[in-house]
Design a protein around this motif. Structure first.
Motif, PDB file in Angstrom:
ATOM      1  N   UNK A  38     -17.462 -14.443   5.040  1.00 20.35           N
ATOM      2  CA  UNK A  38     -17.457 -14.995   3.508  1.00 20.35           C
ATOM      3  C   UNK A  38     -17.952 -16.260   3.614  1.00 20.35           C
ATOM      4  N   UNK A  39     -19.306 -16.566   2.921  1.00 17.82           N
ATOM      5  CA  UNK A  39     -19.703 -17.813   3.066  1.00 17.82           C
ATOM      6  C   UNK A  39     -18.742 -19.102   2.979  1.00 17.82           C
ATOM      7  N   UNK A  40     -18.799 -19.794   3.908  1.00 16.48           N
ATOM      8  CA  UNK A  40     -17.935 -21.076   3.985  1.00 16.48           C
ATOM      9  C   UNK A  40     -16.442 -20.942   4.555  1.00 16.48           C
ATOM     10  N   UNK A  41     -16.219 -19.516   4.905  1.00 11.06           N
ATOM     11  CA  UNK A  41     -14.802 -19.283   5.445  1.00 11.06           C
ATOM     12  C   UNK A  41     -14.845 -19.065   6.729  1.00 11.06           C
ATOM     13  N   UNK A  42     -13.965 -18.846   7.460  1.00  9.56           N
ATOM     14  CA  UNK A  42     -13.726 -18.232   8.790  1.00  9.56           C
ATOM     15  C   UNK A  42     -13.664 -16.725   8.463  1.00  9.56           C
ATOM     16  N   UNK A  43     -14.240 -15.934   9.785  1.00  8.65           N
ATOM     17  CA  UNK A  43     -14.323 -14.359   9.531  1.00  8.65           C
ATOM     18  C   UNK A  43     -12.855 -14.217   9.412  1.00  8.65           C
ATOM     19  N   UNK A  44     -12.684 -12.934   8.901  1.00  5.69           N
ATOM     20  CA  UNK A  44     -11.336 -12.230   8.613  1.00  5.69           C
ATOM     21  C   UNK A  44     -11.395 -10.685   9.182  1.00  5.69           C
ATOM     22  N   UNK A  45     -10.594 -10.436   9.878  1.00 11.60           N
ATOM     23  CA  UNK A  45     -10.514  -9.404  10.705  1.00 11.60           C
ATOM     24  C   UNK A  45      -9.442  -8.351   9.559  1.00 11.60           C
ATOM     25  N   UNK A  46     -10.057  -7.094   9.389  1.00  9.09           N
ATOM     26  CA  UNK A  46      -9.132  -6.196   8.489  1.00  9.09           C
ATOM     27  C   UNK A  46      -8.766  -4.972   9.272  1.00  9.09           C
ATOM     28  N   UNK A  47      -7.588  -4.390   9.250  1.00  9.75           N
ATOM     29  CA  UNK A  47      -7.043  -3.371  10.196  1.00  9.75           C
ATOM     30  C   UNK A  47      -6.894  -2.240   9.235  1.00  9.75           C
ATOM     31  N   UNK A  48      -7.246  -1.066   9.801  1.00  5.60           N
ATOM     32  CA  UNK A  48      -6.633   0.248   9.240  1.00  5.60           C
ATOM     33  C   UNK A  48      -5.429   0.413   9.023  1.00  5.60           C
ATOM     34  N   UNK A  49      -4.590   0.847   7.856  1.00  5.34           N
ATOM     35  CA  UNK A  49      -3.238   0.928   7.916  1.00  5.34           C
ATOM     36  C   UNK A  49      -2.761   1.662   9.234  1.00  5.34           C
ATOM     37  N   UNK A  50      -3.622   2.978   9.518  1.00  4.25           N
ATOM     38  CA  UNK A  50      -2.849   3.688  10.559  1.00  4.25           C
ATOM     39  C   UNK A  50      -2.686   3.181  11.832  1.00  4.25           C
ATOM     40  N   UNK A  51      -3.295   1.808  12.060  1.00  2.00           N
ATOM     41  CA  UNK A  51      -3.171   1.290  13.359  1.00  2.00           C
ATOM     42  C   UNK A  51      -2.120  -0.149  13.104  1.00  2.00           C
ATOM     43  N   UNK A  52      -1.593  -0.026  11.925  1.00  4.41           N
ATOM     44  CA  UNK A  52      -0.542  -1.032  12.152  1.00  4.41           C
ATOM     45  C   UNK A  52       0.721  -0.577  11.900  1.00  4.41           C
ATOM     46  N   UNK A  53       1.732  -1.166  12.347  1.00  2.00           N
ATOM     47  CA  UNK A  53       3.091  -0.723  12.347  1.00  2.00           C
ATOM     48  C   UNK A  53       3.644  -1.242  11.010  1.00  2.00           C
ATOM     49  N   UNK A  54       3.691  -0.197  10.014  1.00  2.00           N
ATOM     50  CA  UNK A  54       3.890  -0.386   8.803  1.00  2.00           C
ATOM     51  C   UNK A  54       5.321  -0.528   8.517  1.00  2.00           C
ATOM     52  N   UNK A  55       6.168  -0.169   9.719  1.00  2.00           N
ATOM     53  CA  UNK A  55       7.814  -0.319   9.596  1.00  2.00           C
ATOM     54  C   UNK A  55       8.052  -1.785   9.640  1.00  2.00           C
ATOM     55  N   UNK A  56       7.112  -2.474  10.013  1.00  4.96           N
ATOM     56  CA  UNK A  56       7.391  -3.971  10.367  1.00  4.96           C
ATOM     57  C   UNK A  56       7.106  -4.811   9.214  1.00  4.96           C
ATOM     58  N   UNK A  57       6.386  -4.304   7.999  1.00  8.98           N
ATOM     59  CA  UNK A  57       5.994  -4.716   6.983  1.00  8.98           C
ATOM     60  C   UNK A  57       6.981  -4.490   5.867  1.00  8.98           C
TER      61      UNK A  57
END
Length: 119
Positions: A38-57
């Protein structure tokens, strides 16, 4: 300062293995991340939910609005030492220019120990 009319976003596949590690625990690990630029901001990495330990959220009541991406919902990160408040966000119904990140999760780099990107 970037003029609102000049702001642009670009969402591209991230070709690296990306992991989020906090207190020695791998919270996310993927080969299928997206990078949002995004113009003027640092890059942001987005993760697919299936690759995130949702039990920790744990869903937060906190929300924000971005005129380019839409309404963001937040999650606390649950650790053995307690909650890291609003450490993760997602756009569950993003605006048209951000549909690629629908349902993906992003982590605040300042609220986790590491976000590693390797080849």
């Amino acid at each position: 300062m970037t003029n609102v009319d000049d702001r642009r976003i670009e969402i591209v596949p991230n070709r690296h293995r990306v992991r989020v590690i906090h207190y020695g625990v791998t919270v996310a690990d993927t080969l299928h991340a997206l990078t949002l630029r995004e113009t003027g901001l640092p890059d942001v990495i987005y993760f697919p939910r299936e690759d995130v330990n949702m039990a920790r959220l744990k869903r937060s009541d906190h929300t924000t609005f971005c005129p380019y991406k839409g309404h963001a919902a937040y999650f606390h990160l649950q650790t053995e030492d307690g909650l890291v408040e609003n450490a993760v966000w997602t756009y569950e119904e993003p605006l048209d220019m951000a549909t690629k990140i629908k349902g993906y999760l992003a982590f605040y780099a300042s609220r986790v120990d590491r976000i590693d990107q390797t080849s």
